[in-house]
Design an enzyme around this catalytic site. Structure first.
Site, PDB file in Angstrom:
ATOM      1  N   GLU A 115      35.241  38.461  39.418  1.00 27.91           N
ATOM      2  CA  GLU A 115      36.651  38.298  38.476  1.00 27.91           C
ATOM      3  C   GLU A 115      38.038  37.066  38.895  1.00 27.91           C
ATOM      4  OE1 GLU A 115      39.257  42.033  40.041  1.00 27.91           O
ATOM      5  OE2 GLU A 115      37.456  43.362  40.061  1.00 27.91           O
ATOM      6  N   GLU A 175      35.541  44.788  45.838  1.00 27.61           N
ATOM      7  CA  GLU A 175      36.259  44.822  47.085  1.00 27.61           C
ATOM      8  C   GLU A 175      36.777  45.647  48.279  1.00 27.61           C
ATOM      9  OE1 GLU A 175      39.978  44.084  44.639  1.00 27.61           O
ATOM     10  OE2 GLU A 175      39.354  42.405  44.657  1.00 27.61           O
TER      11      GLU A 175
HETATM   12  C1  NOJ Z   1      40.601  43.768  41.619  1.00 24.72           C
HETATM   13  C2  NOJ Z   1      40.173  44.905  41.543  1.00 24.72           C
HETATM   14  O1  NOJ Z   1      38.922  44.997  41.301  1.00 24.72           O
HETATM   15  C3  NOJ Z   1      40.630  45.391  40.068  1.00 24.72           C
HETATM   16  O2  NOJ Z   1      40.186  46.360  40.295  1.00 24.72           O
HETATM   17  C4  NOJ Z   1      42.371  44.725  39.897  1.00 24.72           C
HETATM   18  O3  NOJ Z   1      42.599  45.340  39.151  1.00 24.72           O
HETATM   19  C5  NOJ Z   1      41.930  43.719  39.742  1.00 24.72           C
HETATM   20  N1  NOJ Z   1      42.174  43.397  41.368  1.00 24.72           N
HETATM   21  C6  NOJ Z   1      43.254  42.951  39.422  1.00 24.72           C
HETATM   22  O4  NOJ Z   1      44.626  43.197  40.657  1.00 24.72           O
END
Ligand code: NOJ
Length: 460
Positions: free
Chosen positions: A350, A165
């Site tokens: 994710e 991200e």
């Molecule tokens: C994206 C992130 O990569 C992760 O670190 C985070 O906890 C999750 N989203 C959920 O918010």
């Protein structure tokens, strides 16, 4: 109805070092940005101190055992740069290297394929103190770190990701001021983004030169934007939102150019780094895969009032993190990404849903159903529905011919959400009792649901 996954599909779960290791400064680890800033700005972290985390650092054998019992095929996690280079870009901490060898060996012993992120939101403080990602020297520091990781772990890791991200690491850190180092300077953020992208290219080039056997990719958060209406202006606004938030990095990395629509804004055009296109042309190199972090979709409407000339239409149902849940959108985002960047393997790196944890006061900014007890937290039927609908969407996408190779649920176990909710919200398949010194782990109902999906290779 049964939706069957292809043979060899990687059923996985994700996490990150700073969110589960508990990041104690033991065995020579240096301080990372979350550890530092949650003490400096506790109000931004809502009880989110990474040092109070699940302690995967010491308890990885027991946690990997739970992964094995779940039937997990792959585990996505990250290396804490500050364990490998604690204080500067010169001196390696052997104990940090030894630790990741032990975790990788344990995963491999249990037939769990590692997907290893080099950088997941936790810059060492020495990097920030020396000017952070904004400093062009960042590229060399990052390469030195990547080289050490490739040399050490290269023969154990099948999938690498250079950065998770990028928005969070760079835009949120330098332009929006809500992630470390909490700056609000558009010019700096554009330079920092550019440095990060060049660091990515050079890392991939190094990876090829070192002849590593695995694949290397980038993980991006794709916030799917739909026009609020069919009106042309709303449709164009939604595209600009995708360009700004999601395509900024992936266009540069996979197409070798920044998305055109953003240059209509003078504050972007006038603040871009000098010779940015020349740098992209000179450094461009092909990356193997793209990781999509997909949490939901938004309706975007045109508006004249805002600097950005568009805004998110409010009112759609959200989880505790404020993600707007949209399971149907997972098919659309896979199609979108595949058509925009053809020829890449795709991972859903994710996907998950959160609820407020027991014991935390209602938060008007996170108006989801409150969970009152830890017993109730284990009965996470909402997570099962969420997974089922998203997993079905992935099978549909695979049947339509899109090359989705794996799914990583966020997250294997409850974590801290850092600046975005700390320990007050939970995303885990496994409950972690942060309120108890033993940090007890208990699989939730969704864990057993996922276990069945993996056993059957299908979702009903
Ligand atoms: C994206 C992130 O990569 C992760 O670190 C985070 O906890 C999750 N989203 C959920 O918010």
């Amino acid at each position: 109805m049964k939706f069957t996954f292809p043979e060899g599909f990687l059923f996985g779960a994700a996490s990150s070092a700073v969110q589960i290791e508990a990041s104690p400064c033991v065995d020579g680890k240096g301080v990372d940005a979350w550890q530092h800033y949650c003490k400096v700005f506790p109000e931004r972290f809502i009880d989110g101190d990474p040092e109070k985390g699940a302690d995967f650092y010491h308890r990885y054998p027991e946690d990997i055992k739970l992964m094995k019992e779940l039937g997990l095929k792959s585990f996505r996690f990250s290396i804490a740069w500050s364990r490998i280079y604690p204080n500067d870009p010169e001196n390696i901490n052997q104990l940090g290297i030894d630790y990741y060898h032990k975790v990788l060996d344990e995963l491999i012993k249990n037939d769990i394929v590692p997907l290893f992120d080099l950088w997941h939101c936790d810059l060492p403080m020495w990097v920030i103190d020396r000017g952070g990602v904004y400093n062009p020297e960042f590229i060399d520091w990052y390469l030195t770190y990547a080289k050490t990781c490739f040399k050490e772990f290269g023969d154990k890791v099948q999938y690498w990701s250079t950065v998770n991200e990028p928005q969070c690491n760079v835009m949120a850190g330098y332009a929006w001021g809500n992630h470390p180092p909490f700056e609000k300077d558009i010019r700096k953020s554009l330079q920092a983004s550019h440095n990060m992208i060049i660091a990515h290219f050079k890392t991939v080039k190094l990876f090829r030169e070192m002849g590593l056997k695995g694949k290397i990719g980038l993980v991006n958060h794709f916030q799917l934007a739909y026009g609020a209406t069919l009106d042309e202006k709303d449709q164009a606004a939604a595209e600009r939102d995708m360009d700004f938030y999601s395509n900024w990095y992936t266009d540069a990395i996979f197409l070798g150019r920044y998305p055109e629509s953003v240059f209509a804004y003078p504050y972007i055009k006038d603040n871009m780094p000098k010779d940015y296109q020349k740098d992209l042309d000179e450094n461009f190199v092909k990356t193997d895969f793209i990781g999509i972090n997909y949490y939901g979709a938004y309706r975007i409407g045109y508006t004249k009032n805002d600097e950005m000339d568009y805004e998110v239409v409010k009112g759609d149902p959200q989880d505790a993190y404020c993600f707007t849940i949209n399971p149907a959108g997972i098919f659309d985002i896979i199609k979108y990404v595949h058509e925009r960047y053809p020829g890449l393997d795709v991972f859903i790196s994710e996907n998950g849903i959160s609820r407020k944890r027991p014991g935390y006061p209602e938060d008007p900014l996170r108006p989801t159903k409150q969970i009152d007890t830890y017993e109730e937290e284990l009965e996470d039927n909402y997570r099962i529905s969420y997974m089922r609908e998203h997993l079905r969407g992935i099978v549909r996408a695979i049947s339509a011919g899109y090359p989705v190779k794996g799914y990583y649920h966020w997250t294997i176990m409850d974590t801290t959400e850092g600046m975005c909710g700390g320990y007050s919200i939970s995303f885990g398949l496994i409950q972690v009792r942060f309120d108890k010194p033993e940090k007890t782990r208990t699989p939730k109902k969704s864990y057993y649901y996922y276990k069945k999906v993996i056993e059957n290779g299908a979702v009903e």
